[in-house]
Scaffold this motif. Structure first.
Motif, PDB file in Angstrom:
ATOM      1  N   UNK A 358      -7.053  21.235  -8.816  1.00 56.65           N
ATOM      2  CA  UNK A 358      -7.865  20.057  -9.109  1.00 56.65           C
ATOM      3  C   UNK A 358      -7.679  19.043  -7.986  1.00 56.65           C
ATOM      4  N   UNK A 359      -8.783  18.640  -7.347  1.00 55.25           N
ATOM      5  CA  UNK A 359      -8.724  17.728  -6.209  1.00 55.25           C
ATOM      6  C   UNK A 359      -9.570  16.494  -6.492  1.00 55.25           C
ATOM      7  N   UNK A 360      -9.105  15.352  -5.981  1.00 49.83           N
ATOM      8  CA  UNK A 360      -9.916  14.135  -5.995  1.00 49.83           C
ATOM      9  C   UNK A 360     -10.771  14.107  -4.738  1.00 49.83           C
ATOM     10  N   UNK A 361     -12.050  13.784  -4.888  1.00 47.88           N
ATOM     11  CA  UNK A 361     -12.935  13.704  -3.723  1.00 47.88           C
ATOM     12  C   UNK A 361     -12.509  12.568  -2.805  1.00 47.88           C
ATOM     13  N   UNK A 362     -12.760  12.753  -1.541  1.00 47.16           N
ATOM     14  CA  UNK A 362     -12.384  11.758  -0.534  1.00 47.16           C
ATOM     15  C   UNK A 362     -13.086  10.430  -0.813  1.00 47.16           C
ATOM     16  N   UNK A 363     -12.307   9.350  -0.810  1.00 45.32           N
ATOM     17  CA  UNK A 363     -12.872   8.025  -1.056  1.00 45.32           C
ATOM     18  C   UNK A 363     -12.673   7.157   0.182  1.00 45.32           C
ATOM     19  N   UNK A 364     -13.705   6.404   0.518  1.00 45.68           N
ATOM     20  CA  UNK A 364     -13.615   5.498   1.661  1.00 45.68           C
ATOM     21  C   UNK A 364     -13.241   4.083   1.234  1.00 45.68           C
ATOM     22  N   UNK A 365     -13.282   3.840  -0.048  1.00 44.53           N
ATOM     23  CA  UNK A 365     -12.806   2.557  -0.568  1.00 44.53           C
ATOM     24  C   UNK A 365     -12.243   2.818  -1.963  1.00 44.53           C
ATOM     25  N   UNK A 366     -11.459   1.879  -2.412  1.00 42.61           N
ATOM     26  CA  UNK A 366     -10.783   2.051  -3.701  1.00 42.61           C
ATOM     27  C   UNK A 366     -10.356   0.689  -4.213  1.00 42.61           C
ATOM     28  N   UNK A 367      -9.870   0.656  -5.445  1.00 39.55           N
ATOM     29  CA  UNK A 367      -9.336  -0.561  -6.048  1.00 39.55           C
ATOM     30  C   UNK A 367      -7.939  -0.238  -6.587  1.00 39.55           C
ATOM     31  N   UNK A 382      -7.077  -5.428  -6.160  1.00 40.95           N
ATOM     32  CA  UNK A 382      -7.409  -5.604  -4.739  1.00 40.95           C
ATOM     33  C   UNK A 382      -8.280  -4.429  -4.302  1.00 40.95           C
ATOM     34  N   UNK A 383      -9.390  -4.742  -3.651  1.00 43.70           N
ATOM     35  CA  UNK A 383     -10.241  -3.704  -3.074  1.00 43.70           C
ATOM     36  C   UNK A 383      -9.693  -3.306  -1.703  1.00 43.70           C
ATOM     37  N   UNK A 384      -9.578  -2.005  -1.475  1.00 39.88           N
ATOM     38  CA  UNK A 384      -9.068  -1.508  -0.199  1.00 39.88           C
ATOM     39  C   UNK A 384     -10.128  -0.620   0.442  1.00 39.88           C
ATOM     40  N   UNK A 385     -10.204  -0.688   1.743  1.00 36.18           N
ATOM     41  CA  UNK A 385     -11.152   0.120   2.515  1.00 36.18           C
ATOM     42  C   UNK A 385     -10.373   0.920   3.548  1.00 36.18           C
ATOM     43  N   UNK A 386     -11.108   1.607   4.422  1.00 37.47           N
ATOM     44  CA  UNK A 386     -10.447   2.431   5.435  1.00 37.47           C
ATOM     45  C   UNK A 386      -9.628   1.604   6.403  1.00 37.47           C
ATOM     46  N   UNK A 387      -9.941   0.317   6.531  1.00 33.78           N
ATOM     47  CA  UNK A 387      -9.206  -0.537   7.469  1.00 33.78           C
ATOM     48  C   UNK A 387      -8.076  -1.311   6.801  1.00 33.78           C
ATOM     49  N   UNK A 388      -7.974  -1.223   5.486  1.00 31.97           N
ATOM     50  CA  UNK A 388      -6.962  -2.003   4.767  1.00 31.97           C
ATOM     51  C   UNK A 388      -5.571  -1.443   5.031  1.00 31.97           C
ATOM     52  N   UNK A 390      -1.138  -2.312   4.364  1.00 28.09           N
ATOM     53  CA  UNK A 390      -0.239  -2.940   3.412  1.00 28.09           C
ATOM     54  C   UNK A 390      -0.154  -4.440   3.660  1.00 28.09           C
ATOM     55  N   UNK A 391      -0.204  -4.858   4.943  1.00 27.34           N
ATOM     56  CA  UNK A 391      -0.126  -6.285   5.270  1.00 27.34           C
ATOM     57  C   UNK A 391      -1.367  -7.023   4.769  1.00 27.34           C
ATOM     58  N   UNK A 392      -2.565  -6.418   4.941  1.00 23.39           N
ATOM     59  CA  UNK A 392      -3.779  -7.088   4.479  1.00 23.39           C
ATOM     60  C   UNK A 392      -3.829  -7.155   2.958  1.00 23.39           C
ATOM     61  N   UNK A 393      -3.317  -6.139   2.291  1.00 18.50           N
ATOM     62  CA  UNK A 393      -3.251  -6.164   0.823  1.00 18.50           C
ATOM     63  C   UNK A 393      -2.329  -7.282   0.357  1.00 18.50           C
ATOM     64  N   UNK A 394      -1.196  -7.459   1.036  1.00 20.59           N
ATOM     65  CA  UNK A 394      -0.283  -8.544   0.683  1.00 20.59           C
ATOM     66  C   UNK A 394      -0.962  -9.898   0.804  1.00 20.59           C
ATOM     67  N   UNK A 395      -1.738 -10.090   1.867  1.00 25.51           N
ATOM     68  CA  UNK A 395      -2.439 -11.365   2.050  1.00 25.51           C
ATOM     69  C   UNK A 395      -3.419 -11.614   0.914  1.00 25.51           C
ATOM     70  N   UNK A 430       4.139  -2.443   6.967  1.00 30.82           N
ATOM     71  CA  UNK A 430       2.944  -3.318   7.008  1.00 30.82           C
ATOM     72  C   UNK A 430       1.719  -2.636   7.611  1.00 30.82           C
ATOM     73  N   UNK A 431       1.894  -1.691   8.536  1.00 29.90           N
ATOM     74  CA  UNK A 431       0.761  -1.070   9.213  1.00 29.90           C
ATOM     75  C   UNK A 431       0.191   0.131   8.446  1.00 29.90           C
ATOM     76  N   UNK A 432       0.794   0.508   7.337  1.00 33.76           N
ATOM     77  CA  UNK A 432       0.358   1.711   6.638  1.00 33.76           C
ATOM     78  C   UNK A 432      -1.042   1.516   6.052  1.00 33.76           C
ATOM     79  N   UNK A 433      -1.926   2.501   6.301  1.00 33.36           N
ATOM     80  CA  UNK A 433      -3.288   2.457   5.784  1.00 33.36           C
ATOM     81  C   UNK A 433      -3.276   2.826   4.303  1.00 33.36           C
ATOM     82  N   UNK A 434      -3.847   1.957   3.473  1.00 33.18           N
ATOM     83  CA  UNK A 434      -3.754   2.136   2.039  1.00 33.18           C
ATOM     84  C   UNK A 434      -4.613   3.302   1.543  1.00 33.18           C
ATOM     85  N   UNK A 435      -5.814   3.468   2.091  1.00 30.05           N
ATOM     86  CA  UNK A 435      -6.664   4.576   1.652  1.00 30.05           C
ATOM     87  C   UNK A 435      -6.003   5.913   1.973  1.00 30.05           C
ATOM     88  N   UNK A 436      -5.409   6.008   3.169  1.00 27.95           N
ATOM     89  CA  UNK A 436      -4.709   7.242   3.544  1.00 27.95           C
ATOM     90  C   UNK A 436      -3.519   7.487   2.611  1.00 27.95           C
TER      91      UNK A 436
END
Length: 908
Positions: A358-367, A382-388, A390-395, A430-436
């Motif tokens: 069972x796999x989740x389809x690839x998402x380019x944004x998430x909450x 918090x809405x996260x995108x491909x550019x989000x 950990x630092x931007x989520x904290x802000x 801080x640099x970790x990509x949240x979607x990844x």
């Protein structure tokens, strides 16, 4: 599975099952859109009702239930088996098991162990458990099937504070499942059932309530009837990090391999229960489903019904098999063979027929939801995108929490995996990509993704202080010698480890360690280290913050010997962990009494409850005597739960001849109401010497030995019977699990010695208070401190005698009594005769001319000839004697407990 369900008339409904840490101040609701999928089944026939014979909402307004013959009035949720009348849906307040992880406020792992044989219900599938295949948490009332445990929530009781939690106040911690006699604290109507999971109960105070009424009760918990003896969680601090809960609560690990491998069960055991029996049938096709790469690697799969050609229904069935929320169009089923083709080095060879991932389809944004570590109620989305990152989520989180003026670099984003086995925390860079990051977790395990949440925490470096108690060292060494031994065998780093206390009489030391990694290394290494042919014991000791204890709190320190009384000692240990804080309940076979006394060393006032035989009570009193100078409360009063064979001390203190399965809650209430009395203790010096006339051929003499005596000291036939029984029990310990069998062995041993001649008086010389006392023709000599001997017999007798005063346990005198043989002992046991009164005194001196069997409080051995001196052993000890007053009625609602929580037969 989906976080919702629909009625036959509507595609929208609210379904909330209470989680134990759910906020009661506001009703949590979830709007459901099921898009035409019916998770409720209607028109149930009688076979469908066999496991669910009662409505699980228990409506407050109308407790009468419709007739079971009205087929269309009952609804059964197909995923979690929650059952409800159609007309009761308006009062339904419960969260489906797939959404329960999101409602846990304080994630705390469970301590799963084998369940008892009582009728219970699984908190995941809500079906009845089946004895040996079930598990229960050793700390709370959670019961699950072994194959359902992996899907339970990390919602155990929070029993201490650590650096990851800032507790605002102690709130009710609700658990589903009440006994049939339970009444709602708010509306006073019945809220329990013995046939199904029904109602809620606070695991601290025992208050019971309907799910629809609990939010009307005060959120803060008053701890109920036992609050004066309970150790409040805010007063206990324990820095544990990656130590398991089993280790933190000092729960024995003898069966931990079986306990902790439930999520790596055989594939057949991991199948949903309703499909296990159906799998071999050809009429119902099923397929294996894995929830990610980790499950595929370990071969952990679930079975789901196959719907050939209907992809959405197969995806939905796979989601239900793993209790996962979400819409089917967000997921795919991938053939296992394709996965193995790309990862042939990583995965074991699997049978790929009818097996999918069972796999989740690839998402380019998430909450994502981010929780504030400093507050239970602060949660932001918090809405996260491909550019989000950990630092931007904290802000974004700080902005929503109105803390945008603070430096974001002083905060971190923490990933918390809330497995019911262990809560694991990891700080994200801080640099970790949240979607990844989210995609990585989903690929590894969708179940893990469902049990993962994120926290915002303040960056700080609190002082690490992990307390360990290392015992099993050679006794009577200096502090420097203990340090040298530990440095030699454990190779600890001196700048990180401080030896804070050492107990030379017990061969134990307490360490304070300022590094988690070093603490974990020493803890594990000590368990595999042997010094002087003795394996070390390593225990984690919590810190009790005594300044937070109120004046009305006198916590109870409980010692339980699980080897006493057959399985009753083990059940008592489990019950007391549930009723009290597990940090105040100690398995005495795991580190002895010293661990508990060391933990309570700074508590200004506490009581002790010993659950075991007379030997266990003597063990605790002996250790207490040697360490009392290191305790703030030097003379804690001691109560007894008799689990042994004789239990003479428990008899005279009114605790009864033996534990007969009494309600543990009522036992604790009796301890709280017990009276304090004083009791004498005696020191016996056994000095083996050559006492023959010519002084020749004396052989090798034993070194002098000093023992403590609480009940009685015997020489001759009485001690010989005890020695034979002791040797028989050591040879076949599995047969000596009941008092009835033990007494039968005593009788058998006694009959073998019925023809013994009376010659003991020729081998003894007795002095009482420095005056010689002639001995009559006897075969046994007993010195009594208490008026109970040999399982309740009155050896001294009740007849008045002008030569002697009436015996008391605090008069500073020993009674000296003789018996003429086995027949005389039998007559004393049956109440037909008394012993032969010889003397009373406070200082006894014996000269023994040949080797004799002796016993002290039921512990026998062969003693070489020599001198024996008995004298008072320092100050009297304080004991708890059960009050003669009848047990008070069940406390009112103010006391916070309307029914005994230990007599729950219908809940978990």
């Amino acid at each position: 599975m989906h976080p919702c369900s629909n009625t036959p008339e509507s595609n929208e409904w609210l379904l909330m099952r209470e989680s134990s840490h759910l906020n009661r101040s506001v009703g949590v609701t979830m709007h459901l859109k099921v898009a035409g999928r019916e998770l409720w089944r209607t028109g149930l026939s009688s076979p469908d009702l066999m496991d669910f014979p009662a409505c699980q909402t228990q409506r407050r307004a109308n407790s009468s239930l419709p007739s079971w013959g009205q087929k269309s009035t009952l609804l059964l949720h197909e995923l979690c088996n929650f059952m409800c009348h159609e007309k009761c849906l308006k009062t339904l307040r419960a969260v489906c098991i797939c959404m329960a992880p999101s409602k846990v406020q304080v994630p705390v792992a469970h301590c799963f162990g084998p369940a008892g044989q009582k009728k219970r219900f699984c908190c995941v599938c809500r079906k009845q458990t089946e004895g040996s295949t079930a598990l229960r948490c050793e700390v709370c009332e959670l019961h699950v099937h072994a194959d359902c445990a992996a899907f339970s929530c990390a919602d155990c009781r929070c029993c201490h504070l650590d650096q990851n939690l800032q507790q605002e106040s102690l709130q009710h911690q609700w658990r589903e499942g009440d006994p049939a006699s339970a009444r709602c604290e708010f509306c006073r109507r019945s809220c329990g059932s013995s046939e199904v999971l029904s109602g809620l109960r606070c695991e601290w105070c025992g208050v019971t309530s309907h799910a629809s009424c609990c939010h009307r009760l005060p959120a803060e918990c008053a701890l109920g009837r036992l609050r004066s003896m309970l150790l409040p969680p805010p007063c206990v601090r324990l820095q544990s990090r990656n130590f398991s809960k089993m280790q933190c609560y000092r729960i024995g690990e003898s069966g931990s391999q079986d306990r902790n491998n439930w999520d790596e069960a055989e594939p057949a055991a991991a199948a949903p229960r309703e499909l296990q029996s159906a799998a071999p049938e050809t009429s119902k096709q099923v397929f294996k489903v894995f929830d990610g790469d980790d499950a595929l690697r370990r071969g952990f799969f679930r079975l789901a019904p196959s719907c050939r050609g209907v992809k959405n229904e197969e995806v939905e069935a796979a989601l239900r098999a793993f209790y996962l929320p979400g819409e089917p169009h967000h997921f795919d089923l991938e053939n296992v063979g394709a996965v193995q083709h790309h990862h042939s080095d990583d995965f074991q060879n699997q049978n790929t027929s009818d097996a999918r991932v069972l796999r989740a389809k690839l998402r380019h944004d998430d909450v994502i939801k981010v929780h504030a570590a400093w507050s239970r109620s602060s949660v932001v989305s918090v809405e996260v995108s491909e550019t989000s990152t950990a630092a931007s989520v904290l802000s974004d989180v700080l902005l929503q929490l109105d803390r945008q003026g603070e430096d974001a670099s002083s905060f971190s984003l923490q990933e918390v995996y809330m497995s019911s086995k262990q809560v694991q925390r990891q700080t994200l860079s801080p640099q970790e990509k949240m979607v990844d990051k989210l995609q990585e977790i989903r690929k590894l395990s969708l179940r893990q993704m469902n049990q993962t949440r994120f926290y915002i925490v303040q960056n700080q470096n609190p002082a690490v202080q992990v307390g360990l108690l290392i015992s099993g060292l050679p006794p009577l060494l200096t502090k420097e010698e203990y340090c040298g031994l530990l440095e030699e065998h454990l190779d600890f780093k001196g700048h990180l480890v401080t030896l804070t206390h050492f107990y030379e009489a017990q061969g134990a030391v307490a360490l304070q360690i300022s590094c988690f990694a070093e603490a974990e290394r020493i803890y594990m290494l000590a368990k595999d280290t042997t010094i002087s042919n003795k394996t070390l014991t390593s225990l984690i000791i919590p810190e009790i913050q005594c300044q937070k204890l109120g004046d009305a709190v006198c916590p109870l320190l409980v010692f339980v010997n699980p080897k006493s009384g057959g399985l009753k000692g083990r059940e008592l240990l489990h019950s007391f962990r549930k009723l009290l804080n597990p940090h105040q309940v100690f398995d005495i076979t795991n580190g002895g009494p010293l661990a508990g006394l060391h933990a309570f060393r700074e508590v200004p006032r506490f009581r002790v409850l010993v659950c075991g035989g007379d030997g266990t009570v003597g063990w605790v009193l002996g250790v207490l005597e040697t360490v009392r100078h290191k305790l703030v409360c030097r003379e804690p009063p001691i109560g007894i739960v008799p689990l042994g064979t004789g239990n003479d001390l428990a008899r005279i203190l009114r605790w009864g001849p033996g534990y007969g399965g009494d309600d543990p809650y009522h036992i604790l209430a009796s301890v709280d109401e017990a009276d304090e009395v004083q009791m004498d203790r005696w020191t016996i010096l056994l000095d083996a010497q050559d006492v023959s006339e010519d002084g020749k051929d004396s052989g090798v003499l034993e070194p002098p030995k000093i023992v403590q005596m609480n009940n009685y000291f015997g020489l001759g036939i009485d001690a010989e019977l005890s020695l034979d029984f002791h040797l028989a029990r050591e040879g076949e310990p599995d047969k000596f699990t009941s008092r009835f069998h033990n007494k039968g062995v005593y009788v058998k041993v006694g009959l073998q010695k019925i023809s013994r001649s009376r010659s003991l008086h020729k081998e003894l010389q007795l002095q009482v208070d420095k005056q010689p006392v002639p001995l009559p023709n006897i075969e046994g000599l007993i010195f009594l401190n208490i008026p109970s001997w040999g399982s309740g017999a009155d050896l001294w007798g009740s007849e008045a005698d002008g030569r002697f005063s009436r015996p008391r346990i605090d008069d500073g005198l020993l009674e000296v009594v003789g018996v003429t043989g086995v027949v005389h002992m039998g007559q004393v046991q049956s109440g037909l005769r008394s012993g032969i009164r010889i003397a009373q005194g406070s200082y006894i001196r014996l000269i023994v001319s040949k080797e004799l069997p002796v016993q002290v409080d039921g512990e026998p051995w062969l003693q070489a000839p020599g001198h024996i001196i008995i004298s008072a052993a320092g100050p009297k000890v304080r004991m708890l004697r059960k009050s003669k007053l009848k047990q008070r009625k069940s406390p009112s609602s103010r006391d916070g407990r309307s029914d005994s929580p230990s007599s729950r037969d219908g809940g978990h």
